[in-house]
Design a protein around this motif. Structure first.
Motif, short mmCIF file in Angstrom:
data_model
loop_
_atom_site.label_atom_id
_atom_site.label_comp_id
_atom_site.label_asym_id
_atom_site.label_seq_id
_atom_site.Cartn_x
_atom_site.Cartn_y
_atom_site.Cartn_z
N GLN A 24 0.85 -1.17 0.00
CA GLN A 24 0.00 0.00 0.00
C GLN A 24 0.89 1.23 0.00
OE1 GLN A 24 -2.36 0.96 3.57
NE2 GLN A 24 -4.12 1.22 2.20
N GLY A 25 0.47 2.24 -0.77
CA GLY A 25 1.18 3.52 -0.80
C GLY A 25 0.32 4.60 -0.19
N ARG A 35 -3.76 9.98 2.78
CA ARG A 35 -3.92 10.12 1.32
C ARG A 35 -3.20 8.95 0.68
NH1 ARG A 35 -7.87 13.89 1.17
NH2 ARG A 35 -7.22 15.80 2.21
N THR A 36 -3.85 8.30 -0.28
CA THR A 36 -3.26 7.10 -0.90
C THR A 36 -2.82 7.36 -2.33
OG1 THR A 36 -5.27 6.19 -1.87
CG2 THR A 36 -4.88 5.71 0.47
N CYS A 37 -2.21 6.36 -2.89
CA CYS A 37 -1.77 6.39 -4.28
C CYS A 37 -2.88 5.96 -5.23
CB CYS A 37 -0.54 5.50 -4.46
SG CYS A 37 -0.79 3.77 -3.99
N ALA A 85 -8.41 1.82 -5.28
CA ALA A 85 -9.02 2.97 -4.61
C ALA A 85 -8.55 3.14 -3.16
CB ALA A 85 -10.54 2.84 -4.66
N GLN A 86 -8.08 2.07 -2.53
CA GLN A 86 -7.59 2.15 -1.15
C GLN A 86 -6.06 2.30 -1.08
OE1 GLN A 86 -9.94 -0.42 -2.04
NE2 GLN A 86 -11.43 1.14 -1.47
N GLY A 87 -5.41 2.39 -2.24
CA GLY A 87 -3.96 2.52 -2.27
C GLY A 87 -3.21 1.21 -2.22
N ASN A 88 -3.92 0.10 -2.43
CA ASN A 88 -3.28 -1.22 -2.43
C ASN A 88 -2.77 -1.56 -3.83
OD1 ASN A 88 -4.01 -1.87 0.35
ND2 ASN A 88 -6.10 -1.98 -0.43
N PHE A 89 -1.71 -2.36 -3.88
CA PHE A 89 -1.18 -2.84 -5.15
C PHE A 89 -0.62 -4.24 -4.96
CE2 PHE A 89 2.22 -0.58 -2.99
CZ PHE A 89 3.28 -1.45 -3.08
N VAL A 137 4.63 -4.80 1.86
CA VAL A 137 5.42 -3.57 1.89
C VAL A 137 4.49 -2.37 2.02
CG1 VAL A 137 5.50 -3.38 -0.63
CG2 VAL A 137 7.25 -2.28 0.72
N LEU A 138 4.94 -1.39 2.80
CA LEU A 138 4.26 -0.09 2.88
C LEU A 138 5.18 0.92 2.24
CD1 LEU A 138 2.91 -0.09 6.53
CD2 LEU A 138 1.63 -0.56 4.44
N ILE A 139 4.64 1.70 1.31
CA ILE A 139 5.41 2.79 0.70
C ILE A 139 4.86 4.08 1.29
CG2 ILE A 139 6.14 3.92 -1.40
CD1 ILE A 139 5.55 1.39 -2.94
N THR A 140 5.67 4.72 2.11
CA THR A 140 5.26 5.95 2.79
C THR A 140 6.51 6.68 3.24
OG1 THR A 140 3.76 6.81 4.47
CG2 THR A 140 5.04 4.85 5.07
N ARG A 141 6.32 7.83 3.86
CA ARG A 141 7.43 8.56 4.47
C ARG A 141 7.15 8.71 5.94
NH1 ARG A 141 7.10 13.58 0.96
NH2 ARG A 141 7.25 12.61 -1.06
#
Length: 141
Positions: A24-25, A35-37, A85-89, A137-141
């Motif tokens: 998820q991003g 806010r998601t990707c 729509a939820q930022g999952n990939f 994996v989580l893609i975030t800062r």
């Protein structure tokens, strides 16, 4: 750049494998909203000396764009999907190896009479895939 792109270093990434990456991003706003990707692409890039150098420059602030296309030949080795729509990939059928993932999280906020862009490119650390395993994996800062 010290390292040139070497296609032999990442040719393993073109093989079909049994590994999966699910992730998820997202970013959090100053107010705590998530806010998601959603709807944005996710790029999966095989690790090499070349992509590792670009990644390090990116996280240190010396490089502001993504890591996938600095050398046009390296683009042939990346894999793409899209955030839901939820930022999952999800990436499936991957060979075992080390990867980077990156995506975009973007939104706008009012700034006087205009809208101000927020967010931007975000990337993962090194992701290691293992045969017959799902790596989260989580893609975030």
């Amino acid at each position: 750049m010290k390292n040139a792109f070497d296609p032999n270093e990442v040719k393993w990434s073109l093989e079909r494998g049994t590994s999966t990456i699910k992730g998820q991003g997202f970013l959090r706003t100053v107010g705590g909203e998530v806010r998601t990707c959603a709807g944005y692409p996710v790029k999966l890039v095989p690790y090499s000396a070349y992509t590792g150098e670009i990644y390090e420059a990116s996280i240190s602030g010396q490089l502001t764009a993504g890591i996938a296309n600095k050398d046009s030949a390296s683009g042939a080795f990346r894999k793409m999907t899209q955030c839901d729509a939820q930022g999952n990939f999800e990436f499936t059928d991957l060979p075992a190896g080390r990867w980077f993932a990156e995506t975009i999280v973007h939104w706008q906020v009012p700034n006087g009479y205009i809208m101000s862009n927020q967010g931007g490119w975000i990337g993962s650390g090194i992701i290691t895939t293992i045969p017959n395993k799902v790596t989260s994996v989580l893609i975030t800062r």
